[in-house]
Design a protein around this motif. Sequence first.
Motif, short mmCIF file in Angstrom:
data_model
loop_
_atom_site.label_atom_id
_atom_site.label_comp_id
_atom_site.label_asym_id
_atom_site.label_seq_id
_atom_site.Cartn_x
_atom_site.Cartn_y
_atom_site.Cartn_z
N ASP A 113 0.87 -1.07 0.07
CA ASP A 113 -0.12 -0.07 -0.03
C ASP A 113 0.86 1.17 -0.14
OD1 ASP A 113 -2.67 1.41 0.21
OD2 ASP A 113 -1.93 1.83 2.36
N THR A 133 -2.98 -1.98 -3.54
CA THR A 133 -4.34 -1.15 -3.23
C THR A 133 -4.42 0.18 -4.49
OG1 THR A 133 -3.53 0.68 -1.73
CG2 THR A 133 -4.02 -1.35 -0.83
N GLU A 134 -5.56 0.76 -4.48
CA GLU A 134 -5.41 1.92 -5.24
C GLU A 134 -4.34 3.02 -4.88
OE1 GLU A 134 -8.92 2.63 -2.03
OE2 GLU A 134 -7.76 0.88 -3.13
N ARG A 135 -3.92 2.98 -3.77
CA ARG A 135 -3.03 4.12 -3.48
C ARG A 135 -1.35 3.47 -3.72
NH1 ARG A 135 -1.70 4.33 1.41
NH2 ARG A 135 -1.20 6.42 1.62
N PRO A 191 -8.90 -3.56 -2.21
CA PRO A 191 -9.16 -1.92 -1.89
C PRO A 191 -8.79 -1.62 -0.52
CG PRO A 191 -10.90 -3.11 -3.00
CD PRO A 191 -10.12 -4.26 -2.71
N ARG A 192 -8.19 -0.53 -0.43
CA ARG A 192 -7.79 -0.16 0.76
C ARG A 192 -8.78 -0.28 2.08
NH1 ARG A 192 -5.45 4.30 3.96
NH2 ARG A 192 -3.24 3.63 4.82
N ALA A 193 -9.89 -0.11 1.78
CA ALA A 193 -11.00 -0.04 2.67
C ALA A 193 -11.11 -1.45 3.17
CB ALA A 193 -12.61 0.42 2.22
N ARG A 194 -10.74 -2.40 2.41
CA ARG A 194 -10.78 -3.74 2.91
C ARG A 194 -9.29 -4.33 3.37
NH1 ARG A 194 -13.51 -6.66 -2.16
NH2 ARG A 194 -15.11 -5.18 -2.78
N ASP A 197 -9.12 -5.47 7.10
CA ASP A 197 -9.77 -6.73 7.43
C ASP A 197 -8.95 -7.86 6.57
OD1 ASP A 197 -11.59 -5.29 8.86
OD2 ASP A 197 -13.20 -5.44 6.95
N HIS A 214 -11.55 -11.05 0.23
CA HIS A 214 -11.26 -9.52 0.15
C HIS A 214 -10.82 -8.84 -1.12
CE1 HIS A 214 -12.02 -9.58 4.48
NE2 HIS A 214 -11.35 -10.65 4.75
#
Length: 350
Positions: A113, A133-135, A191-194, A197, A214
């Motif tokens: 990330d 991730t998207e970042r 995705p960073r939001a996941r 988790d 995920h």
Amino acid sequence: MTSTDDDAVLLRRDGRAGRITLNRPRAINALTHDMVRRVDAALTAWEHDDAVATVVIDGAGGRGLCAGGDIRLIHDDARAGGGAGATRAFWRDEYRLNARIAAFPKPYVALMDGLVMGGGVGVSAHGGVRIVTERSAIAMPETGIGFAPDVGGTYLLSRAPGELGTHLALTTARLDAGDAVRSGFADHFVPRARLADFAAALADTDPAEAVRAHAAPAPPGALAPHQEWIDHCYAAGSVEEILARLRDSGVPEAKEAAEAMATKSPTALKVTLAALRRARRLSTLGEVLNQEYRVSCASLADADLVEGIRAQVVDKDRRPRWSPSTLAEVSEADVTRHFAPLGGAELGLV
């Protein structure tokens, strides 16, 4: 989270996962020699610990996994003369760690990330489960400091689709998540939001199962639509011809690539192209790391390495004075000396 020399690598157990966190957030977790040793020692302990099923590496601070090696140390060591023994020792241990990660017998999960550059690629992109991730922004920026890609970077770059790896190496362009997966630097997009988790699930879940739960399809890569002109321009046999093709292509992005290359060290550009072409003919990561160690050690005698780090990192004037200053002045002998055998000082990987 702050760090000192004693906690630049944080180690902990999380269920059946051994967790490695690189913890120099102010330096975007740039690697020191001691950090390399600590990661290697952790792998030794966990390889033989039946209670550890998976190893996970990430970076503190939220800006990235790792921005590279501690190049200020390399700068100071090279300036001091005496063969830059400390730097050679650092590279020896770092490249051996890169090879060990690739061969690690348990799942090695890298959370890529944010920013992942140079040495950060070495401790992540050779792992068995590589998450972006998207970042994510992944790059081998070495030609901008008068150096050539190392840490197994030329192995990965030389095996990217078509001539994409040549483009990345010579321009220092960054890979986004989609391009990282497509080019072989990463395996899965989460995705960073996941991501939190996903990482938590590794405490008691096999990585393959955690990925299924995920991960999502990787977004389209920014470089994917440009493969045609990249393949044509970078297939040329010399840096000079590559530049000519880029400038004559009529493609705005190709001209931008030529402009980016024109700011890099002429010596580093020619050495890097030779290293990539040679790496394609080598069979294993170990063989490529052996070659990179020769190139890196030879680069300690290049004025451009000290000058590039000075301009980009020490003084930050972004105005390196390369020597030689033009591609025409870099001879074939200047290039081939970087690949000369080191005798008893070889890295010796297989």
